[in-house]
Design a protein around this motif. Structure first.
Motif, PDB file in Angstrom:
ATOM      1  N   ALA A  13       0.734  -1.095   0.000  1.00  0.00           N
ATOM      2  CA  ALA A  13       0.000   0.000   0.000  1.00  0.00           C
ATOM      3  C   ALA A  13       0.805   1.202   0.000  1.00  0.00           C
ATOM      4  CB  ALA A  13      -0.788  -0.026   1.190  1.00  0.00           C
ATOM      5  N   PRO A  14       0.659   1.633  -1.133  1.00  0.00           N
ATOM      6  CA  PRO A  14       1.369   2.829  -1.459  1.00  0.00           C
ATOM      7  C   PRO A  14       0.907   3.993  -0.597  1.00  0.00           C
ATOM      8  CG  PRO A  14       0.061   2.013  -3.282  1.00  0.00           C
ATOM      9  CD  PRO A  14      -0.072   1.078  -2.173  1.00  0.00           C
ATOM     10  N   LEU A  15       1.888   4.680  -0.110  1.00  0.00           N
ATOM     11  CA  LEU A  15       1.610   5.951   0.535  1.00  0.00           C
ATOM     12  C   LEU A  15       2.111   7.023  -0.406  1.00  0.00           C
ATOM     13  CD1 LEU A  15       2.793   5.383   4.164  1.00  0.00           C
ATOM     14  CD2 LEU A  15       0.513   5.362   3.259  1.00  0.00           C
ATOM     15  N   THR A  16       1.503   8.133  -0.369  1.00  0.00           N
ATOM     16  CA  THR A  16       1.960   9.207  -1.226  1.00  0.00           C
ATOM     17  C   THR A  16       2.924  10.062  -0.424  1.00  0.00           C
ATOM     18  OG1 THR A  16       0.012  10.425  -0.593  1.00  0.00           O
ATOM     19  CG2 THR A  16      -0.108   9.220  -2.653  1.00  0.00           C
ATOM     20  N   LEU A  17       4.208   9.770  -0.554  1.00  0.00           N
ATOM     21  CA  LEU A  17       5.218  10.435   0.263  1.00  0.00           C
ATOM     22  C   LEU A  17       5.329  11.918  -0.040  1.00  0.00           C
ATOM     23  CD1 LEU A  17       8.097   7.847   0.342  1.00  0.00           C
ATOM     24  CD2 LEU A  17       6.526   8.476   2.140  1.00  0.00           C
ATOM     25  N   ALA A  18       5.573  12.247  -1.262  1.00  0.00           N
ATOM     26  CA  ALA A  18       5.766  13.654  -1.600  1.00  0.00           C
ATOM     27  C   ALA A  18       4.499  14.439  -1.320  1.00  0.00           C
ATOM     28  CB  ALA A  18       6.187  13.803  -3.056  1.00  0.00           C
ATOM     29  N   THR A  19       3.358  13.941  -1.759  1.00  0.00           N
ATOM     30  CA  THR A  19       2.118  14.649  -1.496  1.00  0.00           C
ATOM     31  C   THR A  19       1.736  14.527  -0.032  1.00  0.00           C
ATOM     32  OG1 THR A  19       0.835  12.745  -2.173  1.00  0.00           O
ATOM     33  CG2 THR A  19       1.243  14.434  -3.840  1.00  0.00           C
ATOM     34  N   GLY A  20       2.124  13.434   0.615  1.00  0.00           N
ATOM     35  CA  GLY A  20       1.862  13.274   2.040  1.00  0.00           C
ATOM     36  C   GLY A  20       2.606  14.317   2.849  1.00  0.00           C
ATOM     37  N   ALA A  21       3.849  14.596   2.471  1.00  0.00           N
ATOM     38  CA  ALA A  21       4.626  15.614   3.162  1.00  0.00           C
ATOM     39  C   ALA A  21       3.975  16.977   2.983  1.00  0.00           C
ATOM     40  CB  ALA A  21       6.061  15.635   2.643  1.00  0.00           C
ATOM     41  N   ALA A  22       3.491  17.243   1.780  1.00  0.00           N
ATOM     42  CA  ALA A  22       2.812  18.508   1.528  1.00  0.00           C
ATOM     43  C   ALA A  22       1.523  18.586   2.340  1.00  0.00           C
ATOM     44  CB  ALA A  22       2.520  18.663   0.045  1.00  0.00           C
ATOM     45  N   ALA A  23       0.821  17.474   2.446  1.00  0.00           N
ATOM     46  CA  ALA A  23      -0.426  17.453   3.198  1.00  0.00           C
ATOM     47  C   ALA A  23      -0.174  17.714   4.676  1.00  0.00           C
ATOM     48  CB  ALA A  23      -1.144  16.121   3.019  1.00  0.00           C
ATOM     49  N   GLY A 170      13.237  10.257   7.156  1.00  0.00           N
ATOM     50  CA  GLY A 170      12.757  10.488   5.803  1.00  0.00           C
ATOM     51  C   GLY A 170      13.716  11.330   4.990  1.00  0.00           C
ATOM     52  N   HIS A 171      13.641  11.154   3.703  1.00  0.00           N
ATOM     53  CA  HIS A 171      14.385  11.952   2.736  1.00  0.00           C
ATOM     54  C   HIS A 171      13.392  12.281   1.624  1.00  0.00           C
ATOM     55  CE1 HIS A 171      17.648  13.242   0.094  1.00  0.00           C
ATOM     56  NE2 HIS A 171      17.000  12.604  -0.864  1.00  0.00           N
ATOM     57  N   PHE A 172      13.091  13.564   1.450  1.00  0.00           N
ATOM     58  CA  PHE A 172      12.061  13.965   0.506  1.00  0.00           C
ATOM     59  C   PHE A 172      12.641  14.849  -0.586  1.00  0.00           C
ATOM     60  CE2 PHE A 172      10.059  13.257   4.588  1.00  0.00           C
ATOM     61  CZ  PHE A 172       9.038  12.384   4.255  1.00  0.00           C
ATOM     62  N   THR A 173      12.243  14.583  -1.811  1.00  0.00           N
ATOM     63  CA  THR A 173      12.616  15.481  -2.901  1.00  0.00           C
ATOM     64  C   THR A 173      11.619  16.627  -2.912  1.00  0.00           C
ATOM     65  OG1 THR A 173      11.285  14.206  -4.459  1.00  0.00           O
ATOM     66  CG2 THR A 173      13.611  13.622  -4.310  1.00  0.00           C
ATOM     67  N   VAL A 174      12.071  17.768  -3.359  1.00  0.00           N
ATOM     68  CA  VAL A 174      11.200  18.932  -3.432  1.00  0.00           C
ATOM     69  C   VAL A 174      11.152  19.418  -4.883  1.00  0.00           C
ATOM     70  CG1 VAL A 174      11.604  19.659  -1.056  1.00  0.00           C
ATOM     71  CG2 VAL A 174      13.082  20.508  -2.844  1.00  0.00           C
ATOM     72  N   PRO A 175      10.049  20.051  -5.268  1.00  0.00           N
ATOM     73  CA  PRO A 175       9.968  20.547  -6.639  1.00  0.00           C
ATOM     74  C   PRO A 175      11.050  21.591  -6.872  1.00  0.00           C
ATOM     75  CG  PRO A 175       7.862  20.794  -5.481  1.00  0.00           C
ATOM     76  CD  PRO A 175       8.869  20.313  -4.497  1.00  0.00           C
ATOM     77  N   GLN A 176      11.659  21.535  -8.027  1.00  0.00           N
ATOM     78  CA  GLN A 176      12.701  22.507  -8.369  1.00  0.00           C
ATOM     79  C   GLN A 176      12.019  23.782  -8.870  1.00  0.00           C
ATOM     80  OE1 GLN A 176      16.049  21.804  -7.657  1.00  0.00           O
ATOM     81  NE2 GLN A 176      14.896  20.173  -6.641  1.00  0.00           N
ATOM     82  N   ARG A 177      12.370  24.889  -8.254  1.00  0.00           N
ATOM     83  CA  ARG A 177      11.775  26.172  -8.620  1.00  0.00           C
ATOM     84  C   ARG A 177      12.785  26.970  -9.423  1.00  0.00           C
ATOM     85  NH1 ARG A 177      10.540  24.796  -3.443  1.00  0.00           N
ATOM     86  NH2 ARG A 177       8.339  24.611  -2.953  1.00  0.00           N
ATOM     87  N   SER A 178      12.318  27.573 -10.467  1.00  0.00           N
ATOM     88  CA  SER A 178      13.226  28.419 -11.261  1.00  0.00           C
ATOM     89  C   SER A 178      13.241  29.816 -10.670  1.00  0.00           C
ATOM     90  CB  SER A 178      12.774  28.450 -12.728  1.00  0.00           C
ATOM     91  OG  SER A 178      11.468  28.949 -12.810  1.00  0.00           O
ATOM     92  N   GLY A 179      14.331  30.495 -10.865  1.00  0.00           N
ATOM     93  CA  GLY A 179      14.459  31.843 -10.324  1.00  0.00           C
ATOM     94  C   GLY A 179      14.879  31.830  -8.882  1.00  0.00           C
ATOM     95  N   GLY A 180      14.732  32.880  -8.190  1.00  0.00           N
ATOM     96  CA  GLY A 180      15.165  32.875  -6.820  1.00  0.00           C
ATOM     97  C   GLY A 180      14.413  33.738  -5.993  1.00  0.00           C
TER      98      GLY A 180
END
Length: 180
Positions: A13-23, A170-180
């Protein structure tokens, strides 16, 4: 082996890690991707050996056990199926041992042992549990998924001799944002 209709997928049973962290960041409880999973879908099961212990209402599949239900798969060394034979065969509980790996199209979970309580609709993995999704990973000693609510809990484990207790990491990837 024979297609085993009505035998719900053992695990996970898949957990949604990336979206779970956001939640979690948004104060919402993370929800398992298995919420609403069709446990009535047909199951295909293969193993090197099957032993039926009819008087004990138990069947044991051993040797490179592979289970598939819809898009979920389970691999383990040994799978014990506990059932009730009154009024036909009714599966009550599935126990996997010898290392358990469960895969969905987006997640992979592994542990030393797995339990699926069909009456309570709970899936549990214990022993060095690792859950991975899209570069993110969370580890602990026990994962419990409630298939009705979709709620998933990972524990770090109890204190052992000379230890203060385990921790969830845990080790979570984060969305890469352009600009700064």
């Amino acid at each position: 082996m024979k297609n085993m209709r009505g035998l719900p997928l053992l695990l996970l049973a898949p957990l949604t890690l990336a979206t779970g962290a956001a939640a979690i960041a948004q104060s919402e409880a993370p929800v398992s991707a298995l919420k609403g999973h069709n446990s009535n879908a047909p199951i295909d099961l293969t193993a090197e050996r099957l032993e039926v212990q009819d008087r004990a209402d138990r069947a044991i599949f051993a040797g490179n056990v592979k289970v598939r239900q819809d898009e979920l798969t389970l691999d383990t060394s040994r799978l014990t199926v506990a059932y009730s034979s009154s009024g036909g065969v009714q599966i009550k509980r599935l126990d996997a041992s010898g290392g358990v790996t469960v895969r969905s199209p987006s997640e992979t979970a592994s542990g030393a042992f797995g339990i699926y309580d069909l009456d309570r609709k709970l899936i549990t993995l214990v022993g060095n549990v690792v859950l991975k999704r899209e570069g993110s990973q969370i580890s602990g000693q026990r994962l419990v998924i409630d298939l009705d609510s979709g709620r998933a809990i990972i524990d770090g484990g109890p204190a052992g001799v000379g230890q203060s207790g385990g921790r969830v990491t845990g080790h979570f990837t984060v969305p890469q944002r352009s600009g700064g």
